[in-house]
Each structure stands twice: as C-alpha cells, then as structure tokens.
Design a protein around this motif. Structure first.
Motif, PDB file in Angstrom:
ATOM      1  N   THR A 153      81.810  39.699  67.404  1.00 11.08           N
ATOM      2  CA  THR A 153      83.022  39.220  68.080  1.00 11.08           C
ATOM      3  C   THR A 153      84.263  39.593  67.263  1.00 11.08           C
ATOM      4  OG1 THR A 153      81.768  37.387  69.010  1.00 11.08           O
ATOM      5  CG2 THR A 153      84.173  37.181  69.030  1.00 11.08           C
ATOM      6  N   LEU A 154      84.187  39.342  65.969  1.00 13.10           N
ATOM      7  CA  LEU A 154      85.325  39.677  65.098  1.00 13.10           C
ATOM      8  C   LEU A 154      85.532  41.188  65.051  1.00 13.10           C
ATOM      9  CD1 LEU A 154      84.641  37.191  62.142  1.00 13.10           C
ATOM     10  CD2 LEU A 154      86.416  37.024  63.897  1.00 13.10           C
ATOM     11  N   ARG A 157      87.161  42.380  68.207  1.00  7.66           N
ATOM     12  CA  ARG A 157      88.507  41.839  68.422  1.00  7.66           C
ATOM     13  C   ARG A 157      89.521  42.385  67.427  1.00  7.66           C
ATOM     14  NH1 ARG A 157      88.984  35.641  69.964  1.00  7.66           N
ATOM     15  NH2 ARG A 157      87.796  36.504  71.684  1.00  7.66           N
ATOM     16  N   TYR A 158      89.095  42.530  66.177  1.00  8.63           N
ATOM     17  CA  TYR A 158      90.088  42.796  65.137  1.00  8.63           C
ATOM     18  C   TYR A 158      89.951  44.131  64.409  1.00  8.63           C
ATOM     19  CZ  TYR A 158      90.948  37.816  65.779  1.00  8.63           C
ATOM     20  OH  TYR A 158      91.232  36.592  66.324  1.00  8.63           O
ATOM     21  N   ILE A 163      88.342  47.992  68.330  1.00  8.02           N
ATOM     22  CA  ILE A 163      89.398  48.169  69.339  1.00  8.02           C
ATOM     23  C   ILE A 163      89.217  49.508  70.029  1.00  8.02           C
ATOM     24  CG2 ILE A 163      91.900  48.447  69.623  1.00  8.02           C
ATOM     25  CD1 ILE A 163      92.139  46.356  67.294  1.00  8.02           C
ATOM     26  N   ARG A 166      86.465  49.204  72.543  1.00  6.73           N
ATOM     27  CA  ARG A 166      86.927  48.502  73.756  1.00  6.73           C
ATOM     28  C   ARG A 166      87.770  49.432  74.615  1.00  6.73           C
ATOM     29  NH1 ARG A 166      89.729  43.819  71.064  1.00  6.73           N
ATOM     30  NH2 ARG A 166      90.760  43.594  73.063  1.00  6.73           N
ATOM     31  N   LYS A 234      80.616  37.472  75.484  1.00  5.45           N
ATOM     32  CA  LYS A 234      80.646  35.999  75.471  1.00  5.45           C
ATOM     33  C   LYS A 234      79.603  35.421  76.425  1.00  5.45           C
ATOM     34  CE  LYS A 234      84.297  34.933  78.814  1.00  5.45           C
ATOM     35  NZ  LYS A 234      85.536  35.590  79.048  1.00  5.45           N
TER      36      LYS A 234
END
Lengths: 288, 402
Positions: A153-154, A157-158, A163, A166, A234
């Motif tokens: 997840t991290l 996302r970060y 990125i 995604r 999720k």
C-alpha cells in the motif's frame, strides 16, 4: 474457528495480491500464479536440504528467487506478447502453469512431505487471546500478510515506482509518452507478484505439507482477487476474510465437497451483482 | 553422389537398428511372461499408487536379473491411467491387444468400477494392488480378480478394534474420524467404523471429511481439540491421514491417532512427524529388521532406480512375489485360463513372504484376498529415535463383503 479463518485468510491475501498487482498493471490474468506458489515449496525445500542452510533462510531465498523468476517470466514470455491480444497473453500463463506443474511432478515425483518436520522447525501453539490459538508458523503467516499489505500500500501510494505502476495501469500509452518505461513497470509487477507467491508457498509448506495440490489452494487466491476486485488492493483483505470464513464454516457445518467450491460460488454471486468485484473499478473490466 | 551414399547408409543403418529392436522385443516377448502394469503413475493419487507400481517393477527387474522364473523372464508393459476411468478402460484394451497374461492394477477405489467392468468384458486376469474391494472380496469373488491383502471392510473393523486396544483413558472414548471425500474411505468411516465404534461404547464426536484436493487439516484438528476428542481413526489416502496427524500434533494434542501405515507415503511420513501418539497399523514388517527379504528390497531399490522412500516398496514387492508365484504355478507355456486356474489354488508361504508380511497369501475358489492377515502397529519411539513396534503381529480374520 477464528484462528483458522485468520490463518487461511492471510494465505489468501498473499496469493490474491499477486493476481491483483499483475492484472492491475498489465491487465493480464496470470494463471501460472498458483503453480509458482506450489513449486516454490519444493524448490525451497530442495535448496535448504541440499545446501544445508538453516530452515528460515528459505524465506528470504524464496523472496529473491521469486523476484528473479518473475523477472525471467516477464522478459522471456510476457514482454514478447506486448502488442498482441490480452487473450494470447493469458493463454501463455495457462501454458506456463501447466509446464511448471508437469516439471514439478517429474522432478519431485508428486511426493507429499512435511518440510517443517524434516527441518525440525518449531511450530508450537500459542494462545493469542482466549479461544484463538495459532502455531508459530501461522503467526508468521498472519504477520507476513500484514507486512505485505502495508508495504505494498505504501509502495503504490508514495514510492516513485509505485506511482509509475499506477500511471501505467491507468493508461499505458500516456505513461509511455511521459517517459515511463512500460516494460520496466510491467516487469516490476511480475517481480513483486512472484516474490510474494514464492515466499507464501514456502511458508505454507512449512506450516502444512508440501504436495502438488498446493496449486489448487492458490487458485482460491484468484477467487479472492475476483471477489475483492481484480484491480483493487484494498479489496484483497475483506475478500480474503469473507471467502476464508464462509469456506471454513461450510466445511465445518455443511458439506466438505461444497467447501472446495465455495470460493468460486462466491465469485459467481459477486460477479452477478458487481462484475468488477466488491471494490474494483467498473471501467477496468476487460473481456477475455 | 557421396552425400547420397551417406544418406543411404544412414537410412539403412537406422532401418537395421529399428528392425533389430522390433525383432529383439518380439524375441523377448516370445520367451517371456508378458504382464501388464497399469495405474495412477501421474495425477492426484500418484503419490500413493506410483510407488505401489514401482515396487512391482523393481521386484520384476530383480527377478529377471536372477534369471527369471525357471529361465523365463517377465516383460512388463506399463500404462498410466491418471485416475481417469476412461483412460483405465483404454489402457486395458491396449494391454489386451498386447496379449498380456495378467494385469497388475495400481489405482484407487474411484476407478475400480470402470476397471472391473472392462476386465470382465475382456476376461482379463487382474492382480489388484491396493486395499481390497469387490470383485476380489469374499464371499463370491470374480474368478479372475485377485488381491493379496484383506478387504476394506475388515480393515475398518480392525481399525476400531485396535483403537480400543490402544486407548488407555478412563471413561468412554471420545472418538472422531478423519477421512476423504472418496467413496471407499468415506463409506468405511461413516457406514462401518462409526456404527461399530458406537456399538463398542465409544462416543463418536465427528466424522470429518476432507475435500480431495485439500492438504490442510488444521480446521478439523482445531475442532477436535475444542470438542475434547481423545482418539482419532484415519483410514484414507496417505496425505490426508498424515495431514490430520500433523495438524493435531502441532496443537499439542495428546490423544491416540491411529492410521494405516502400509500404504506408500504413510510410513515414511510418519517417520518425518516423529510423534509418539501417532500409531500406524501395518501389513508389513519394517526394513530396519534387516531380514533377507528386507535386504533384497533395499538392494533392488538402489539397483533398479526406486525414486521413493524405500519403505514404500514393501507393498509392491509383496505383490511382485505373488505375481511370480502365480506365474511359476502356471508353468510354461502359460495362458490366461491356466493362470487363473493356478491362482485359484495358490499358496505363497515362503520365508520371504512370512518375514515381510507375517502371514501367507492363500487363494482358493472362494477367497481371492486372504482368509486371515497378520498386522502390526508401529509408532515413533522418542527414546530410540526411530519407528518401533507398539504391537507385534496380530491376526485378523477376513470378513465377507456386504
């Protein structure tokens, strides 16, 4: 029952994330994922017993081995499929899965064995809270699933790579125009998926037994991914818990034959109502 | 010109080699007992049935290396039926076309129905290498169907009798069963063992059925521990028997777990688990006893490439001995009718057979299993750090199938 659900859903989480990551990034449904899970147990055990390493070394080795094999699978089989139809790429994964299964049967004779016992891995029961008893390796499985989910997840996302992945999953062409190396991104997805699958396979074989039927266990991970949403990280955890709980309750109080089919019956039910899964994106459904 | 000559020479050489292979094999077949060996060499049941078949193969190769049966060797023709009833029938048809004398069939109960139909149609003599079922079970076995063991009905009653002997607790035994969703195993647990155990005074808590493809008995084990089960019988495929034992052992369960350790995969895995309260009742002696027959098995396994734990060769070896005895009784030349006649009055009671399985194989017109069978019980001995006897040879009488 709670302990059983925790332990089983943790394995399903680690299996389902592999399906989701590859699908989300490259829109390919990887039918070889279960066989990678199965063969990792055999390979890890063979390696540990041949080189005489301490047993828990099999875990980082399987992570590394999984990463390398994911890279090889992408480079040799999947990268050449770029530009071809998704259906062709899926067929390649089906063929790869069959090949892995066949080689595992030939190489390891389909023998059922207990790596945990042979390697004298301590697997004692611990009562976490009253009514919930997990063994050492089951605790490790649950903790591993939590770490994998949090880390991924991290990561998505970060981290810059996350990125990029995604971005590539949303629009590969646009991502490529913006200078993102699409092949590197797709390879990254396969690396992560295979690494987690091999790690989970090794851990599972320490806890239960090593047998060719582990591929069938992994197939239920696909059911979890479909229920949660093939592009939804999720959705993995709630779907894993739901599928594991219903499966175990049916096995205990209903019919064991039905328990095998339950994950797929849940898939059918969910897809009839929400074809993109409980948490998936409506627009992400492709026709295979 | 020279390249054409070269090509011609190559082709002629290849043809000569092929011809000699054909002639050679025909020559071998003409002077050998031709026997079929079909079964699950791949597929979900291969872990149990391939070692059974391989045990037969290494026996035959060992026998052939020693000169065969009065100078005549046994030629095995193998077919993999992959647990598929259609394949089983196709294999038998093929083997029949190869003019085999008898087929040795190593496959689980799920494909036995299809096999029995096909073998009846072809009038094919069969040596079934598994736990015994009809059409070999008494009282009216099929004339050409044989199984050198005891039938699963007897196994079921034996399991229950043994758990009562092993259980030392006070009060009625809280008993449970671990079985698999296949007809033979599940039927034995639900329809035979459970009522018999209740009749003997046990309180049966559960008959837990594992899905065929499952390898995880942890939920079943947890439920047993929660409900206070203090004895478990598991009579099913090796992987499930051991899965139940392992799952219970991990929860520090101290009850009595009884399984059968004769089937390939079971004994070797019991040794891996190293748990004293897991007991295996077994048709065979341990190789560690080091009698001549045990040394022959170990040697043959090494020489002829047995790819499984050597202890898994015992069952197939026993069946190989019975096959050889039947062919010897048939004499030379042998045909199917002569062979079946010989098998209907066969007695195999040599030292090797008694040392290996504690009792002779005796076949008559009405008994194609064994009238009685010696069994032993083994478990892991923590002090000796090895498998050892918990109960010495104990004779059970064969029961009529119903």
């Amino acid at each position: 029952m709670i302990a059983a659900i925790l332990s089983l859903s943790a394995i399903y989480v680690m299996l389902a994330v592999g399906f989701v990551i590859v699908y989300r990034t490259s829109h390919v449904l990887n039918f070889a994922h279960g066989d990678v899970f199965m063969v990792s147990g055999y390979l890890g055990f063979a390696l540990i017993t041949t080189i005489s390493l301490p047993p828990y070394w099999a875990l980082p080795v399987s992570l590394a081995g999984g990463a390398i094999s994911g890279l090889l699978i992408y480079a040799v089989l999947m990268a050449p499929m770029a530009g071809h139809s998704i259906f062709a790429a899926v067929l390649v994964t089906i063929a790869l899965g069959m090949a892995i299964r066949g080689l595992a049967l030939v190489g390891f004779k389909g023998q059922v064995t207990y790596p945990g016992r042979i390697l004298s891995i301590e697997d004692a029961p611990y009562t976490i809270v009253p009514g919930v008893t997990l063994t050492t390796i089951e605790i490790l499985i649950v903790l591993s699933a939590i770490v994998v989910m949090v880390a991924l997840t991290l990561f998505f996302r970060y981290s810059p790579w996350g990125i990029r992945m995604r971005a590539a999953s949303q629009d590969p062409r646009l991502a490529a125009y913006r200078g993102i190396n699409i092949h590197a991104v797709f390879a990254g997805a396969w690396v992560i998926a295979s690494a987690v699958a091999m790690y989970a396979g090794t851990l599972y074989s320490f806890s239960k037994q090593l047998s060719p039927s582990l591929s069938d266990v992994a197939l239920r991970g696909l059911a979890v991914a479909l229920v949660g949403g093939m592009d939804s990280m999720k959705g993995v955890v709630p779907a894993a818990i739901a599928v594991a709980a219903i499966e175990l309750l049916v096995q205990r109080y209903g019919s064991p034959q039905m328990a095998e089919a339950i994950p797929f019956l849940i898939v059918l039910l969910v897809l009839l109502i929400r074809p993109w899964g409980l948490f998936g994106t409506k627009e992400m459904i492709d026709r295979i | 010109m020279s390249s054409m000559l070269g090509k011609f020479t190559l082709s002629a050489g290849a043809a000569a080699l092929a011809w000699s292979a054909i002639v050679g094999s025909t020559a071998l077949a003409a002077d050998s007992y031709v026997v079929g060996l079909s079964g699950d060499f791949s597929g979900p049941a291969a872990g149990t049935y391939k070692p059974l078949a391989e045990g037969v193969r290494i026996y035959v190769e060992h026998l052939n290396a020693a000169g065969g049966i009065k100078g005549k060797k046994i030629q095995l023709i193998s077919r993999d039926s992959r647990s598929d009833p259609n394949q089983v029938t196709a294999d038998l048809n093929y083997l029949d076309s190869q003019k085999i004398l008898i087929n040795v069939f190593a496959s689980p109960s799920g494909t036995l129905g299809a096999y029995a139909q096909a073998s009846a149609k072809l009038d094919m003599p069969t040596l079934y290498t598994n736990a015994c079922y009809p059409p070999s079970a008494p009282p009216k076995p099929a004339r050409n169907f044989f199984c050198p063991g005891i039938n699963t009905l007897t196994d079921s009653y034996t399991s229950v009798d043994l758990i009562f002997r092993l259980y030392k607790g006070a009060g009625p035994m809280k008993l449970a069963f671990v079985t698999t969703d296949i007809p033979g195993a599940r039927g034995a647990a639900e329809k035979i063992m459970k009522p018999y155990a209740e009749q003997k005074g046990a309180q049966v808590i559960d008959v837990a059925v594992m899905p065929v493809a499952s390898s995880d008995a942890t939920p079943i084990a947890r439920s047993f521990v929660e409900r206070g089960v203090d004895a478990v019988i598991s009579y099913t495929i090796s992987s499930h028997m051991l899965a139940g034992a392992d799952a219970l052992a991990k929860l520090n369960w101290k009850g009595v777990y009884l399984m059968t350790s004769s089937l390939p995969g079971a004994a070797a895995q019991m040794e891996q688990l190293k748990t004293p309260n897991i007991y295996g009742w077994d048709q065979f002696s341990l190789l560690s006893e080091n009698k001549p027959v045990h040394r022959k098995i170990v040697d043959a396994a090494q020489k002829h490439g047995f790819d499984f734990p050597v202890i898994d060769a015992r069952w197939g070896w026993r069946n190989g001995m019975v096959l050889a005895a039947a062919l010897e009784a048939c004499g030379w030349p042998c045909d199917r009718e002569k062979l079946v006649t010989a098998m209907n009055k066969l007695k195999v009671d040599g030292t090797d057979m008694i040392d290996l399985q504690g009792s002779p194989v005796i076949w008559t017109e009405t008994v194609h299993t064994s009238p009685e069978k010696a069994i032993r019980v083994y478990h892991w001995d923590d002090q000796k750090k090895a498998m050892s006897m918990a109960m010495d040879w104990y004779t059970v009488q064969e029961r009529e199938w119903r």
